[in-house]
Every structure is written in C-alpha cells, then in structure tokens.
Design a protein around this motif. Structure first.
Motif, PDB file in Angstrom:
ATOM      1  N   PHE A 143     -26.178 -54.018 -68.626  1.00 14.98           N
ATOM      2  CA  PHE A 143     -26.292 -55.217 -67.799  1.00 14.98           C
ATOM      3  C   PHE A 143     -26.507 -54.881 -66.323  1.00 14.98           C
ATOM      4  O   PHE A 143     -26.462 -55.762 -65.482  1.00 14.98           O
ATOM      5  CB  PHE A 143     -25.037 -56.083 -67.948  1.00 14.98           C
ATOM      6  CG  PHE A 143     -24.931 -56.729 -69.303  1.00 14.98           C
ATOM      7  CD1 PHE A 143     -25.742 -57.793 -69.650  1.00 14.98           C
ATOM      8  CD2 PHE A 143     -24.013 -56.260 -70.222  1.00 14.98           C
ATOM      9  CE1 PHE A 143     -25.642 -58.384 -70.887  1.00 14.98           C
ATOM     10  CE2 PHE A 143     -23.897 -56.855 -71.474  1.00 14.98           C
ATOM     11  CZ  PHE A 143     -24.724 -57.917 -71.804  1.00 14.98           C
TER      12      PHE A 143
ATOM     13  N   GLY B 156     -29.697 -58.337 -69.388  1.00 14.45           N
ATOM     14  CA  GLY B 156     -29.505 -56.948 -69.763  1.00 14.45           C
ATOM     15  C   GLY B 156     -30.577 -56.474 -70.712  1.00 14.45           C
ATOM     16  O   GLY B 156     -31.478 -57.213 -71.101  1.00 14.45           O
TER      17      GLY B 156
ATOM     18  N   ARG C 253     -21.808 -64.525 -70.211  1.00 11.94           N
ATOM     19  CA  ARG C 253     -20.853 -64.075 -69.206  1.00 11.94           C
ATOM     20  C   ARG C 253     -21.401 -62.953 -68.325  1.00 11.94           C
ATOM     21  O   ARG C 253     -21.186 -62.938 -67.119  1.00 11.94           O
ATOM     22  CB  ARG C 253     -19.585 -63.596 -69.898  1.00 11.94           C
ATOM     23  CG  ARG C 253     -18.523 -63.153 -68.951  1.00 11.94           C
ATOM     24  CD  ARG C 253     -17.245 -62.835 -69.678  1.00 11.94           C
ATOM     25  NE  ARG C 253     -16.228 -62.406 -68.747  1.00 11.94           N
ATOM     26  CZ  ARG C 253     -15.142 -61.782 -69.093  1.00 11.94           C
ATOM     27  NH1 ARG C 253     -14.917 -61.523 -70.362  1.00 11.94           N
ATOM     28  NH2 ARG C 253     -14.265 -61.424 -68.201  1.00 11.94           N
ATOM     29  N   HIS C 254     -22.125 -61.988 -68.919  1.00 12.70           N
ATOM     30  CA  HIS C 254     -22.555 -60.783 -68.201  1.00 12.70           C
ATOM     31  C   HIS C 254     -23.949 -60.895 -67.598  1.00 12.70           C
ATOM     32  O   HIS C 254     -24.330 -60.052 -66.797  1.00 12.70           O
ATOM     33  CB  HIS C 254     -22.481 -59.566 -69.119  1.00 12.70           C
ATOM     34  CG  HIS C 254     -21.113 -59.337 -69.674  1.00 12.70           C
ATOM     35  ND1 HIS C 254     -20.034 -59.006 -68.884  1.00 12.70           N
ATOM     36  CD2 HIS C 254     -20.632 -59.416 -70.941  1.00 12.70           C
ATOM     37  CE1 HIS C 254     -18.960 -58.877 -69.643  1.00 12.70           C
ATOM     38  NE2 HIS C 254     -19.293 -59.122 -70.897  1.00 12.70           N
TER      39      HIS C 254
ATOM     40  N   ARG D 291     -22.179 -52.393 -72.007  1.00 11.35           N
ATOM     41  CA  ARG D 291     -21.129 -53.104 -72.739  1.00 11.35           C
ATOM     42  C   ARG D 291     -21.463 -53.109 -74.226  1.00 11.35           C
ATOM     43  O   ARG D 291     -22.628 -53.206 -74.607  1.00 11.35           O
ATOM     44  CB  ARG D 291     -21.035 -54.552 -72.277  1.00 11.35           C
ATOM     45  CG  ARG D 291     -20.729 -54.726 -70.833  1.00 11.35           C
ATOM     46  CD  ARG D 291     -19.279 -54.896 -70.661  1.00 11.35           C
ATOM     47  NE  ARG D 291     -18.989 -55.143 -69.256  1.00 11.35           N
ATOM     48  CZ  ARG D 291     -17.803 -55.287 -68.804  1.00 11.35           C
ATOM     49  NH1 ARG D 291     -16.775 -55.222 -69.610  1.00 11.35           N
ATOM     50  NH2 ARG D 291     -17.597 -55.505 -67.532  1.00 11.35           N
TER      51      ARG D 291
ATOM     52  N   THR E   2     -29.941 -61.945 -72.694  1.00 11.42           N
ATOM     53  CA  THR E   2     -29.056 -62.559 -71.722  1.00 11.42           C
ATOM     54  C   THR E   2     -27.738 -62.885 -72.405  1.00 11.42           C
ATOM     55  O   THR E   2     -27.714 -63.244 -73.582  1.00 11.42           O
ATOM     56  CB  THR E   2     -29.679 -63.822 -71.093  1.00 11.42           C
ATOM     57  OG1 THR E   2     -28.779 -64.344 -70.127  1.00 11.42           O
ATOM     58  CG2 THR E   2     -29.966 -64.880 -72.126  1.00 11.42           C
ATOM     59  N   HIS E   3     -26.658 -62.695 -71.670  1.00 12.34           N
ATOM     60  CA  HIS E   3     -25.318 -62.955 -72.176  1.00 12.34           C
ATOM     61  C   HIS E   3     -24.707 -64.045 -71.312  1.00 12.34           C
ATOM     62  O   HIS E   3     -24.916 -64.079 -70.091  1.00 12.34           O
ATOM     63  CB  HIS E   3     -24.474 -61.677 -72.108  1.00 12.34           C
ATOM     64  CG  HIS E   3     -23.165 -61.775 -72.806  1.00 12.34           C
ATOM     65  ND1 HIS E   3     -22.051 -62.311 -72.215  1.00 12.34           N
ATOM     66  CD2 HIS E   3     -22.785 -61.402 -74.056  1.00 12.34           C
ATOM     67  CE1 HIS E   3     -21.033 -62.262 -73.066  1.00 12.34           C
ATOM     68  NE2 HIS E   3     -21.456 -61.717 -74.195  1.00 12.34           N
TER      69      HIS E   3
ATOM     70  N   HIS F 164     -24.522 -53.289 -64.388  1.00 15.54           N
ATOM     71  CA  HIS F 164     -23.218 -52.915 -63.837  1.00 15.54           C
ATOM     72  C   HIS F 164     -22.390 -52.195 -64.884  1.00 15.54           C
ATOM     73  O   HIS F 164     -21.174 -52.191 -64.835  1.00 15.54           O
ATOM     74  CB  HIS F 164     -22.464 -54.143 -63.303  1.00 15.54           C
ATOM     75  CG  HIS F 164     -22.381 -55.279 -64.288  1.00 15.54           C
ATOM     76  ND1 HIS F 164     -21.486 -55.311 -65.325  1.00 15.54           N
ATOM     77  CD2 HIS F 164     -23.127 -56.401 -64.402  1.00 15.54           C
ATOM     78  CE1 HIS F 164     -21.656 -56.426 -66.020  1.00 15.54           C
ATOM     79  NE2 HIS F 164     -22.652 -57.101 -65.482  1.00 15.54           N
TER      80      HIS F 164
END
Length: 74
Positions: free
Chosen positions: A57, A42, A38-39, A62, A35-36, A59
C-alpha cells in the motif's frame, strides 16, 4: 420427534454469513492494482492461494485474508 432448524427472518443478520459462503472467492493476480476500504490504493505483491494476498500500500506490505468485502480490484 426431531426438531427442524429455526427459520431466520428475511432481514436477519444471520443470513449475511450464509449468503457470503455462497459467493465465489475472488482471485487476485500478482501485480494487479487494488483498493482497500481502510488502507487505500495498493498493488498485489504475492498470493497465498485462496487464503490471502499480500498487498503493498506504499506504507508497507499487508496480508489481507480472503474472502473479504474490503478489497476491490481496480
């Protein structure tokens, strides 16, 4: 007479960089869920050694440079 480096106060923001350098670099495996901040959620798709990981992610994929405090293993 040589001058010694200036001592930083205990709560100085300059101490944060020094402490981060002492932490070991977290290693991620391909296929691992992460987990990020901001994103979001994933899955690691590729690793670039200790320099970066590529995360899908949902979408788009990255590139996340390491070390980072924003990427966490689930």
């Amino acid at each position: 007479m040589p001058s010694s480096p200036a001592r930083q106060p205990f709560k100085s923001p300059f101490n944060v960089a020094r402490e981060a350098a002492l932490r070991p670099v977290e290693r991620f495996e391909v296929g691992e869920r992460v987990t990020h901040d901001r994103h979001g959620l994933g899955r690691v798709t590729a690793c670039d050694g200790e320099a970066a990981v590529y995360v899908d992610f949902g979408h788009g994929v990255r590139r996340v440079t390491l070390p980072t405090s924003k990427l966490h293993r689930l």
